[in-house]
Scaffold this motif. Structure first.
Motif, PDB file in Angstrom:
ATOM      1  N   THR A  41       0.830  -1.203   0.000  1.00  0.00           N
ATOM      2  CA  THR A  41       0.000   0.000   0.000  1.00  0.00           C
ATOM      3  C   THR A  41       0.863   1.250   0.000  1.00  0.00           C
ATOM      4  O   THR A  41       0.587   2.211  -0.713  1.00  0.00           O
ATOM      5  CB  THR A  41      -0.924   0.009   1.236  1.00  0.00           C
ATOM      6  OG1 THR A  41      -1.710  -1.181   1.224  1.00  0.00           O
ATOM      7  CG2 THR A  41      -1.814   1.230   1.246  1.00  0.00           C
ATOM      8  N   GLN A  70     -10.619  -0.858   4.920  1.00  0.00           N
ATOM      9  CA  GLN A  70      -9.637   0.182   4.615  1.00  0.00           C
ATOM     10  C   GLN A  70      -8.612   0.331   5.740  1.00  0.00           C
ATOM     11  O   GLN A  70      -8.245   1.428   6.128  1.00  0.00           O
ATOM     12  CB  GLN A  70     -10.318   1.528   4.302  1.00  0.00           C
ATOM     13  CG  GLN A  70     -11.122   1.513   3.020  1.00  0.00           C
ATOM     14  CD  GLN A  70     -10.232   1.268   1.815  1.00  0.00           C
ATOM     15  OE1 GLN A  70      -9.333   2.037   1.535  1.00  0.00           O
ATOM     16  NE2 GLN A  70     -10.457   0.171   1.103  1.00  0.00           N
ATOM     17  N   TYR A 105      -7.374   6.004   4.483  1.00  0.00           N
ATOM     18  CA  TYR A 105      -7.421   4.743   5.218  1.00  0.00           C
ATOM     19  C   TYR A 105      -7.979   4.985   6.616  1.00  0.00           C
ATOM     20  O   TYR A 105      -7.885   6.083   7.151  1.00  0.00           O
ATOM     21  CB  TYR A 105      -6.030   4.092   5.269  1.00  0.00           C
ATOM     22  CG  TYR A 105      -5.656   3.513   3.928  1.00  0.00           C
ATOM     23  CD1 TYR A 105      -6.061   2.239   3.571  1.00  0.00           C
ATOM     24  CD2 TYR A 105      -4.958   4.275   2.998  1.00  0.00           C
ATOM     25  CE1 TYR A 105      -5.767   1.724   2.327  1.00  0.00           C
ATOM     26  CE2 TYR A 105      -4.653   3.761   1.745  1.00  0.00           C
ATOM     27  CZ  TYR A 105      -5.060   2.486   1.417  1.00  0.00           C
ATOM     28  OH  TYR A 105      -4.777   1.982   0.178  1.00  0.00           O
TER      29      TYR A 105
END
Length: 169
Positions: A41, A70, A105
């Protein structure tokens, strides 16, 4: 020293740093596998004045009871031995948290020393009935909420991407 997002040219330096910092190949192989599988990520590097990688923090997706909320995990985190004690690890963590927050996130988890991670606002994940499938990780599992709603209706087992299964926790 510079703290920034990793770029492709950093990969060999990251690999070398992880091998030196952990005195084995396991973490370097993990990051290579995550990168190859598109599961990285975010990667944050610290470089010295010559551009050599002296610190690294990797972030990858995690799931709670198989669902995507998330959330990401911070793993691994490493600083070259010659540079430890200068706040580089702290700067890597903060840069990662800031960037992930900007990306939208909800939360970050990690397995690490609670005393070290508590300084950054991480809390024991067990408070919210969160766990891993790895025995003996209860105390080390830490959580940082990026969004106020991160824990709304969330509890259960946190699972990491497949490359973590071969790291032999």
């Amino acid at each position: 020293m510079l703290i920034r997002m990793e770029i492709p040219v950093d990969a060999p330096g990251i690999d070398s740093l992880l091998k030196r910092a952990f005195n084995r190949d396991r973490e370097a192989a993990l990051v290579r596998a995550m990168r190859e599988d598109g599961l990285l990520t975010l990667g944050v590097v610290a470089t010295d004045d010559e551009g050599e990688v002296i610190g690294y923090a990797a972030y990858c997706p995690v799931w709670i009871d198989g669902e995507d909320h998330q959330w990401v995990a911070l793993a691994p985190l490493a600083v070259d031995g010659a540079w430890r004690g200068q706040g580089i690890g702290r700067r890597l963590v903060y840069e990662g948290l800031d960037t992930l927050n900007e990306f939208g996130y909800s939360a970050v988890v990690t397995l690490g020393d609670p005393a070290w991670f508590n300084r950054f606002g991480f809390e024991p994940a067990a408070r919210w009935q969160l766990r891993t499938s790895w025995p003996g990780t209860e105390a080390a599992l830490q959580l940082f909420q990026l969004a106020e709603s991160a824990l709304d209706g969330v509890s259960g087992e946190i699972s990491w991407p497949a490359p973590f299964a071969v790291t032999d926790r």
